[in-house]
Write a protein that holds these residues in place. Structure first.
Motif, PDB file in Angstrom:
ATOM      1  N   VAL B  13      91.125 -17.657  26.871  1.00 19.06           N
ATOM      2  CA  VAL B  13      91.254 -19.208  26.003  1.00 19.06           C
ATOM      3  C   VAL B  13      89.580 -19.362  26.765  1.00 19.06           C
ATOM      4  O   VAL B  13      88.651 -19.987  26.041  1.00 19.06           O
ATOM      5  CB  VAL B  13      92.023 -20.051  26.462  1.00 19.06           C
ATOM      6  N   GLN B  14      89.712 -18.815  27.890  1.00 21.61           N
ATOM      7  CA  GLN B  14      87.705 -19.392  28.466  1.00 21.61           C
ATOM      8  C   GLN B  14      86.789 -18.714  27.430  1.00 21.61           C
ATOM      9  O   GLN B  14      86.019 -19.560  27.183  1.00 21.61           O
ATOM     10  CB  GLN B  14      87.570 -18.414  29.635  1.00 21.61           C
ATOM     11  N   GLY B  16      87.172 -19.062  24.050  1.00 20.30           N
ATOM     12  CA  GLY B  16      86.898 -20.207  22.861  1.00 20.30           C
ATOM     13  C   GLY B  16      88.174 -19.933  22.414  1.00 20.30           C
ATOM     14  O   GLY B  16      88.289 -20.187  21.113  1.00 20.30           O
ATOM     15  N   ILE B  18      91.407 -21.197  21.010  1.00 15.92           N
ATOM     16  CA  ILE B  18      92.048 -22.656  21.146  1.00 15.92           C
ATOM     17  C   ILE B  18      94.039 -22.320  20.909  1.00 15.92           C
ATOM     18  O   ILE B  18      94.318 -22.492  22.293  1.00 15.92           O
ATOM     19  CB  ILE B  18      91.825 -23.821  20.111  1.00 15.92           C
ATOM     20  N   PHE B  21      95.583 -20.835  23.527  1.00 14.92           N
ATOM     21  CA  PHE B  21      95.870 -22.315  24.919  1.00 14.92           C
ATOM     22  C   PHE B  21      97.251 -22.779  24.482  1.00 14.92           C
ATOM     23  O   PHE B  21      98.464 -23.329  24.536  1.00 14.92           O
ATOM     24  CB  PHE B  21      94.589 -23.401  24.726  1.00 14.92           C
ATOM     25  N   PHE B  54      97.889 -30.649  30.245  1.00 19.36           N
ATOM     26  CA  PHE B  54      97.304 -29.774  29.546  1.00 19.36           C
ATOM     27  C   PHE B  54      95.913 -29.929  29.464  1.00 19.36           C
ATOM     28  O   PHE B  54      94.737 -28.733  29.162  1.00 19.36           O
ATOM     29  CB  PHE B  54      98.420 -29.701  28.138  1.00 19.36           C
ATOM     30  N   ILE B  55      95.557 -31.364  28.904  1.00 22.53           N
ATOM     31  CA  ILE B  55      94.364 -31.375  28.435  1.00 22.53           C
ATOM     32  C   ILE B  55      93.143 -30.860  29.753  1.00 22.53           C
ATOM     33  O   ILE B  55      92.200 -30.267  29.652  1.00 22.53           O
ATOM     34  CB  ILE B  55      93.744 -32.920  28.000  1.00 22.53           C
ATOM     35  N   TYR B  58      93.020 -27.032  30.025  1.00 23.98           N
ATOM     36  CA  TYR B  58      91.812 -26.367  28.973  1.00 23.98           C
ATOM     37  C   TYR B  58      90.446 -26.943  29.755  1.00 23.98           C
ATOM     38  O   TYR B  58      89.463 -26.448  29.569  1.00 23.98           O
ATOM     39  CB  TYR B  58      92.150 -27.568  28.105  1.00 23.98           C
ATOM     40  N   MET B  59      90.089 -28.638  29.399  1.00 22.75           N
ATOM     41  CA  MET B  59      88.836 -28.376  30.077  1.00 22.75           C
ATOM     42  C   MET B  59      88.350 -27.537  31.943  1.00 22.75           C
ATOM     43  O   MET B  59      87.179 -27.488  31.431  1.00 22.75           O
ATOM     44  CB  MET B  59      89.254 -30.251  30.568  1.00 22.75           C
ATOM     45  N   ASN B  60      89.132 -26.992  31.804  1.00 26.99           N
ATOM     46  CA  ASN B  60      88.888 -26.716  33.396  1.00 26.99           C
ATOM     47  C   ASN B  60      89.097 -25.329  33.778  1.00 26.99           C
ATOM     48  O   ASN B  60      88.844 -24.203  34.256  1.00 26.99           O
ATOM     49  CB  ASN B  60      89.217 -27.193  35.242  1.00 26.99           C
ATOM     50  N   ILE B  61      89.611 -24.666  32.500  1.00 25.80           N
ATOM     51  CA  ILE B  61      90.040 -23.292  32.173  1.00 25.80           C
ATOM     52  C   ILE B  61      88.247 -21.967  32.776  1.00 25.80           C
ATOM     53  O   ILE B  61      89.089 -21.739  33.253  1.00 25.80           O
ATOM     54  CB  ILE B  61      90.505 -22.751  30.908  1.00 25.80           C
ATOM     55  N   LYS B  62      87.555 -22.493  32.538  1.00 22.74           N
ATOM     56  CA  LYS B  62      86.247 -22.113  33.356  1.00 22.74           C
ATOM     57  C   LYS B  62      86.008 -21.835  34.837  1.00 22.74           C
ATOM     58  O   LYS B  62      85.761 -20.591  34.890  1.00 22.74           O
ATOM     59  CB  LYS B  62      85.377 -22.315  32.086  1.00 22.74           C
ATOM     60  N   SER B  63      86.779 -22.250  35.551  1.00 29.65           N
ATOM     61  CA  SER B  63      86.929 -22.677  36.697  1.00 29.65           C
ATOM     62  C   SER B  63      88.478 -21.264  37.367  1.00 29.65           C
ATOM     63  O   SER B  63      88.129 -21.085  38.651  1.00 29.65           O
ATOM     64  CB  SER B  63      86.835 -23.914  37.554  1.00 29.65           C
ATOM     65  N   PHE B  64      88.669 -21.098  36.077  1.00 29.90           N
ATOM     66  CA  PHE B  64      89.927 -19.931  37.016  1.00 29.90           C
ATOM     67  C   PHE B  64      89.650 -18.958  36.719  1.00 29.90           C
ATOM     68  O   PHE B  64      89.060 -18.437  36.275  1.00 29.90           O
ATOM     69  CB  PHE B  64      92.036 -20.908  35.283  1.00 29.90           C
TER      70      PHE B  64
END
Lengths: 256, 186
Positions: B13-14, B16, B18, B21, B54-55, B58-64
Motif C-alpha cells: 500500500v505504501q 501506491g 490501493i 488496502f 480506515f481513511i 490510509y492517509m498515515n500508512i507511510k508512517s507505519f
C-alpha cells in the motif's frame, strides 16, 4: 449481527473515496518533518531548561541565597523566600511540556510518569549545575554590568543585582571593632555587626579579601548578622577583590 | 495475497497499491466493528467511525514501519478515534490522568489463562461490559476479545506494560464483583 451486510459498504466506500482522490496518502517527508519538529522542539526545551536552571543556580550564588540552608531552619525559610519563583515556575512549566512530548514515544510512555519525570528532572538539574560551573553566566553578567549585553542585559542585572533584605554577599574590605565592612556587587559598603548571637557554621577564619555571605536584617547600610559563612568562589562572584591581607578576623568572638 | 502478512500488504500500500488496502480493510473490518461495539456501549454509529479509522490509516500508512506489527498500529488509530467519539458524544471521563500511570507498579507478569477461564471471562465481559469503567474495559477487550499480548496493549494505549497487567487484574476483579452483584447465575 449484521456484520456481513455492513462489511462491504465500508470497504467499498473507503476505496471509492481514495480512488476519487478525496483522500491522499501523506508523503513520507510529512512524518519525517513532524518527527524532526518534535525533536527540534524537544532540544529547544532542553536547552532552555538547562539555561534557566543554570541561571537560577548562578543567581542564587550571586546573591548568597544558595548558602542560606547552612543557617538552619531560618536559613531554609530565607532560601525558599528568596528563590526567583518566576524562573522556577517557568522551569517547571518547561519540564511538564517536555514530559508531555516524551510521553508520545515508547521510551516515555513505557515508564511510569514518576520515573520519566525524575529522569528528566535529574538530567536537567545535573546539566544546569555543570553549566553553572562554567564561566558562561559570569561573563554574560559582567557584560550586562558594562551594558555590553543588548538582549539579556536587563535580565542579568535585574536578577543578579537585586537587593535582598536578609541576605548580603560581599568581600571583606575592613575588620572593625564590632565586625566587618564589606563591599558588595552593587558597589555598596555595608557595615556588618557581629553580636554574641551571630552564628558561624563554618568557623571564624575570615580575613580581608574573603568573600562572605551574611544572613541578617539590613537597615540602610548596616547589617546585624544572624549568621556568617565564607563562600568558596566556585561560580566566581566576579567582583574586584582586594589583595589578600594577613589581617584575620580575631578574636573575642571566637570565645563566645 | 491471502498468504501475505499484514505488514507485507501494508508495504505494498505504501508503494501506491490501493487495491492492497482493500485486502487490509477486509482483514480488519470485522475486528474494528467488534472493537468499536465493545468499546462504545451506547448504540453509536460505529460504521462511520470505522470508515474514519480506515481513511486515517490510509492517509498515515507511510508512517507505519513494516518491520513492526501492523495490528497494534491500526488499533492505536482505532483507540484514538473511539476515545474521541466517547469524549465528544457522551462526555464520558476517559482517564486523562491516572495514579497508576504516575507511580511504578509491581511488575505484573503476563499470565497464560486456560481456554476455559478465557471463555468464562469473555462471557462475563459480554454481559457486563457497560458497567465497567473505560479505564479497565479497554485492556480487557483487547486482551480477551482481540487476543493481544501485554506489550501490544501497552503500545495501543501508550501506557507501561506493568500498568496493563495491573489494569487487567483489577478489571477482572471488578468484573467478578459486578457479576456476583447483578447476575449471580453466571
Amino acid at each position: 449481527m449484521n456484520n456481513e451486510n455492513n462489511n462491504q459498504p465500508i470497504r467499498e466506500k473507503v476505496l471509492e473515496i481514495i480512488k476519487n482522490g478525496k483522500v491522499t496518502m501523506r508523503p513520507k517527508w510529512h512524518f519525517i518533518f513532524r518527527t524532526s519538529l518534535a525533536v527540534i522542539g524537544g532540544m529547544i526545551i532542553i536547552l532552555a531548561l538547562l539555561y534557566l536552571i543554570s541561571f537560577v543556580i548562578f543567581i542564587l550564588h550571586q546573591t548568597g541565597v544558595w548558602f542560606m540552608p547552612v543557617f538552619g531552619s531560618e536559613g531554609w525559610h530565607e532560601f525558599f523566600n528568596s528563590l526567583p519563583w518566576i524562573l522556577v515556575i517557568l522551569s517547571i512549566t518547561f519540564i511538564i511540556v517536555l514530559e508531555i512530548l516524551v510521553r508520545h514515544y515508547s521510551f516515555g510512555y513505557g515508564q511510569p510518569l514518576f520515573y520519566s519525570a525524575i529522569g528528566i528532572i535529574a538530567i536537567v538539574i545535573a546539566g544546569g549545575i555543570i553549566i553553572a560551573c562554567t564561566p558562561l553566566h559570569n561573563r554574560l553578567f559582567k557584560y550586562a554590568e558594562e551594558n555590553k549585553l543588548p538582549f539579556a542585559g536587563g535580565f542579568y542585572r535585574g536578577f543578579g543585582l537585586q537587593h535582598l533584605d536578609n541576605v548580603q554577599l560581599g568581600t571583606i574590605i575592613e575588620i572593625t571593632s564590632d565586625g566587618f565592612i564589606i563591599w558588595n556587587r552593587q558597589n555598596e559598603k555595608l557595615n556588618v555587626i557581629v553580636t554574641r548571637k551571630t552564628r558561624f557554621p563554618l568557623g571564624t577564619d575570615f580575613g580581608r579579601g574573603d568573600v562572605i555571605v551574611i544572613f541578617g536584617k539590613r537597615d540602610d547600610h548596616t547589617v546585624e548578622a544572624t549568621g556568617i559563612r565564607e563562600v568558596e568562589r566556585v561560580f566566581g562572584p566576579g567582583m574586584p577583590v582586594p589583595v589578600q591581607m594577613p589581617m584575620r578576623f580575631p578574636f573575642p568572638f571566637e570565645n563566645f | 495475497m491471502h498468504k501475505k502478512t499484514d505488514e507485507q500488504i501494508a508495504a505494498q500500500v505504501q508503494k501506491g497499491d490501493i487495491e492492497s488496502f482493500g485486502f487490509l480493510m477486509k482483514r480488519y473490518e470485522e475486528k474494528m466493528m467488534r472493537y468499536g461495539r465493545r468499546f462504545i456501549t451506547n448504540g453509536e454509529d460505529i460504521k462511520d467511525l470505522v470508515q474514519e479509522i480506515f481513511i486515517k490509516a490510509y492517509m498515515n500508512i507511510k508512517s507505519f514501519d513494516p518491520e513492526r506489527r501492523f495490528s497494534p498500529w491500526i488499533y492505536r488509530i482505532a483507540h484514538n478515534e473511539f476515545v474521541n467519539a466517547v469524549k465528544k458524544r457522551w462526555r464520558e471521563k476517559v482517564f486523562p490522568f491516572d495514579l497508576d500511570l504516575l507511580f511504578p507498579s509491581p511488575v505484573a507478569k503476563e499470565t497464560a489463562d486456560s481456554e476455559a477461564h478465557r471463555k468464562d471471562i469473555k462471557r462475563m465481559l459480554d454481559k457486563s461490559l457497560e458497567k465497567i469503567s473505560a479505564k479497565y474495559r479497554e485492556p480487557l477487550i483487547l486482551y480477551y476479545f482481540e487476543e493481544m499480548n501485554y506489550k501490544e496493549i501497552a503500545e495501543i494505549l501508550q501506557i507501561p506494560v506493568s500498568t496493563v497487567g495491573i489494569r487487567l487484574k483489577r478489571g477482572k476483579e471488578i468484573l467478578k464483583e459486578i457479576v456476583k452483584k447483578f447476575d449471580p447465575i453466571l
